[in-house]
Design an enzyme around this catalytic site. Structure first.
Site, PDB file in Angstrom:
ATOM      1  N   ASP A 122      49.729  41.401  35.936  1.00  0.00           N
ATOM      2  CA  ASP A 122      48.409  41.961  35.644  1.00  0.00           C
ATOM      3  C   ASP A 122      48.350  43.348  36.300  1.00  0.00           C
ATOM      4  O   ASP A 122      48.998  43.580  37.322  1.00  0.00           O
ATOM      5  CB  ASP A 122      47.366  41.025  36.279  1.00  0.00           C
ATOM      6  CG  ASP A 122      45.936  41.278  35.858  1.00  0.00           C
ATOM      7  OD1 ASP A 122      45.399  42.318  36.258  1.00  0.00           O
ATOM      8  OD2 ASP A 122      45.347  40.434  35.172  1.00  0.00           O
ATOM      9  N   ASP A 161      46.171  43.430  30.797  1.00  0.00           N
ATOM     10  CA  ASP A 161      45.516  44.725  31.055  1.00  0.00           C
ATOM     11  C   ASP A 161      46.517  45.780  31.546  1.00  0.00           C
ATOM     12  O   ASP A 161      46.147  46.931  31.765  1.00  0.00           O
ATOM     13  CB  ASP A 161      44.344  44.585  32.042  1.00  0.00           C
ATOM     14  CG  ASP A 161      44.679  43.747  33.254  1.00  0.00           C
ATOM     15  OD1 ASP A 161      45.860  43.368  33.404  1.00  0.00           O
ATOM     16  OD2 ASP A 161      43.766  43.449  34.045  1.00  0.00           O
ATOM     17  N   LYS A 192      36.063  38.769  27.797  1.00  0.00           N
ATOM     18  CA  LYS A 192      35.600  38.033  26.609  1.00  0.00           C
ATOM     19  C   LYS A 192      36.502  36.820  26.360  1.00  0.00           C
ATOM     20  O   LYS A 192      37.624  36.979  25.834  1.00  0.00           O
ATOM     21  CB  LYS A 192      35.617  38.962  25.393  1.00  0.00           C
ATOM     22  CG  LYS A 192      34.732  40.206  25.600  1.00  0.00           C
ATOM     23  CD  LYS A 192      34.569  41.006  24.347  1.00  0.00           C
ATOM     24  CE  LYS A 192      33.864  42.325  24.590  1.00  0.00           C
ATOM     25  NZ  LYS A 192      32.594  42.236  25.290  1.00  0.00           N
ATOM     26  N   HIS A 195      45.975  44.511  37.965  1.00  0.00           N
ATOM     27  CA  HIS A 195      45.274  44.359  39.250  1.00  0.00           C
ATOM     28  C   HIS A 195      46.088  43.475  40.194  1.00  0.00           C
ATOM     29  O   HIS A 195      46.728  42.527  39.754  1.00  0.00           O
ATOM     30  CB  HIS A 195      43.886  43.742  39.033  1.00  0.00           C
ATOM     31  CG  HIS A 195      43.011  44.558  38.132  1.00  0.00           C
ATOM     32  ND1 HIS A 195      42.876  44.297  36.792  1.00  0.00           N
ATOM     33  CD2 HIS A 195      42.240  45.642  38.387  1.00  0.00           C
ATOM     34  CE1 HIS A 195      42.057  45.180  36.245  1.00  0.00           C
ATOM     35  NE2 HIS A 195      41.664  46.013  37.189  1.00  0.00           N
ATOM     36  N   HIS A 225      41.732  36.407  41.097  1.00  0.00           N
ATOM     37  CA  HIS A 225      40.987  37.095  42.162  1.00  0.00           C
ATOM     38  C   HIS A 225      40.089  36.177  43.000  1.00  0.00           C
ATOM     39  O   HIS A 225      39.676  36.556  44.092  1.00  0.00           O
ATOM     40  CB  HIS A 225      40.109  38.212  41.578  1.00  0.00           C
ATOM     41  CG  HIS A 225      40.873  39.343  40.966  1.00  0.00           C
ATOM     42  ND1 HIS A 225      41.829  40.050  41.661  1.00  0.00           N
ATOM     43  CD2 HIS A 225      40.814  39.888  39.725  1.00  0.00           C
ATOM     44  CE1 HIS A 225      42.337  40.983  40.863  1.00  0.00           C
ATOM     45  NE2 HIS A 225      41.745  40.903  39.684  1.00  0.00           N
ATOM     46  N   GLY A 244      28.008  43.493  26.848  1.00  0.00           N
ATOM     47  CA  GLY A 244      28.692  44.645  27.441  1.00  0.00           C
ATOM     48  C   GLY A 244      29.719  44.310  28.499  1.00  0.00           C
ATOM     49  O   GLY A 244      30.391  45.195  29.023  1.00  0.00           O
ATOM     50  N   ARG A 277      41.232  48.707  27.922  1.00  0.00           N
ATOM     51  CA  ARG A 277      39.912  49.282  28.226  1.00  0.00           C
ATOM     52  C   ARG A 277      39.715  49.560  29.715  1.00  0.00           C
ATOM     53  O   ARG A 277      39.056  50.521  30.097  1.00  0.00           O
ATOM     54  CB  ARG A 277      38.849  48.292  27.701  1.00  0.00           C
ATOM     55  CG  ARG A 277      37.419  48.715  27.926  1.00  0.00           C
ATOM     56  CD  ARG A 277      36.482  47.708  27.270  1.00  0.00           C
ATOM     57  NE  ARG A 277      35.135  47.816  27.782  1.00  0.00           N
ATOM     58  CZ  ARG A 277      34.160  46.964  27.490  1.00  0.00           C
ATOM     59  NH1 ARG A 277      34.388  45.948  26.680  1.00  0.00           N
ATOM     60  NH2 ARG A 277      32.950  47.119  27.989  1.00  0.00           N
TER      61      ARG A 277
END
Length: 421
Positions: free
Chosen positions: A172, A260, A27, A174, A137, A23, A266
């Site tokens: 990105d 992302d 990945k 973020h 990060h 979950g 997602r």
């Protein structure tokens, strides 16, 4: 000679075998999918393909603390209960879980970035790609946001061995907080991040966060709202980066290409197409500066290989067809089996006025940057200064001295070893 650039591509087949857990959105398998698509498009023929040589744990301590790296080496799902305090201290557990082979995974993705930077330093190549890297990060002694070892920082430190100034660009969704924090007080590294801001991880990256001390005005942050589309992104990315290049004149660029920020991610909430994302890569490439291209975020499996394969084609200088070639993961790309996907009809919450206002603010900050070559590069480490502090102090009142005459030195001081016995 044509505008053909020498491209190296780093990949280790083991990377796809690591698994963050049931979950978990991150990945590593996406790197294997990307590689497979790159190979089936035939892009490997336009690049040198390397398996990275593993760096030692000591190399990671150029940025990270010894305690933290030692912890990553020993921790495993089997002995977690013996390290409860350290798990908390180093922020390992939920977003950054312990999984089998954790340290080897960190070694693999970091080795591609450090090895790629070293290859650029040797001037053997113009562009290096390492999609396993870009984990921006991680802090000096703390995991964060799915990142354990900050390969971006380690690669920049490697590049600083040769280049006086290195530029880090982050697309990105973020904020690239770990990289910004690492270089917040130096003017040898400029960080430029375009990211979603407000009620969103990691919560940093305000337009007013612009660096400190020697690094003041060397951290550039463009905070954005949901729904950022191609036209809006291009309208802010190009003028800001063009100004950065003009005033900072980096010797090398590290570009973090987190996927992302694509439409339909997602965890993301931007609305960029693959072409819009790739436009940033194309623009940075156009400056013909040695370039390290890294991966990063990206959590919708069918989108990431499309995006990074398209960007590989831009870097390799070879146009590729929209129709996907057959590959090991073909069924992931249905029902259309095409490279480029339509974006969604979500609303762009970035008004033209907001974007223009923020862009002007950033261009004002960049006007404060002393244009090269007048800038003194001083980071507090004597060996990395163009003018070591001692020289500056000695020569303060010596303007009238003959510049062609070597100053008389005091008698030679003995080395400690000569005094023994």
């Amino acid at each position: 000679m044509s505008n053909q650039r020498r491209v190296s591509y780093f990949y280790d087949a083991e990377i796809g075998n690591y698994h963050y857990g049931q979950g978990h959105p991150m990945k590593p398998h996406r790197i294997r999918m990307t590689h497979n698509l790159v190979v089936n498009y035939g892009l490997y023929r336009r690049m040198e393909v390397f398996r990275p040589r593993l760096v030692s744990p000591t190399a990671m301590t150029r940025f990270h603390s010894d305690d933290y790296i030692n912890f990553l080496k020993v921790i495993s799902p089997d002995n977690m209960q013996d390290y409860v305090r350290q798990l908390q201290r180093f922020n390992v557990g939920e977003d950054c879980p312990v999984f089998d082979g954790l340290f080897e995974f960190c070694q693999l993705y970091t080795s591609g970035s450090i090895g790629g930077a070293a290859r650029l330093n040797e001037n053997r190549v113009d562009v290096v790609i390492n999609y396993a890297g870009g984990l921006h990060h991680a802090k000096r002694a703390e995991a964060s946001g799915f990142c354990y070892v900050n390969d971006c920082v380690l690669a920049i430190l490697e590049l600083l061995k040769k280049h006086e100034r290195v530029l880090y660009i982050d697309i990105d969704i973020h904020h690239g907080d770990g990289v910004e924090e690492a270089f917040y007080t130096t003017n040898r590294v400029m960080t430029a991040s375009f990211h979603k801001f407000g009620e969103y991880f990691p919560g940093t990256g305000d337009v007013q966060d612009k660096g400190y001390a020697d690094g003041k005005n060397y951290a550039i942050n463009f905070p954005l709202n949901d729904g950022m589309d191609d036209q809006s992104f291009r309208g802010v990315f190009r003028p800001v980066i063009a100004k950065v290049m003009e005033v900072f004149q980096p010797g090398a660029v590290v570009l973090q290409c987190g996927a992302d920020s694509l439409s339909g991610d997602r965890l993301g909430c931007f609305n960029l197409s693959i072409k819009g994302h790739g436009d940033c890569v194309e623009f940075v490439k156009s400056f013909n500066i040695p370039m390290l291209v890294l991966g990063g975020g990206g959590y919708t499996l069918r989108n990431i290989p499309r995006c990074w394969t398209y960007e590989t084609s831009i870097l390799a200088g070879e146009a590729i067809k929209d129709e996907l070639p057959f590959n090991d993961y073909f069924e992931y790309f249905g029902p259309d089996y095409r490279l480029h996907l339509p974006v969604s009809n979500m609303e762009n919450l970035n008004s033209p006025e907001y974007l223009e206002r923020t862009k002007i603010q950033l261009l004002e900050i960049l006007r404060e940057v002393e244009p090269v070559p007048g800038a003194q590069i001083q980071t507090g480490q004597i060996e990395s200064q163009t003018n070591p502090r001692s020289t500056l102090m000695d020569n303060e009142n010596e303007e009238e001295d003959d510049p062609d005459k070597r100053p008389e030195r005091e008698e030679r001081k003995e080395h400690q070893s000569e005094l023994v016995g």
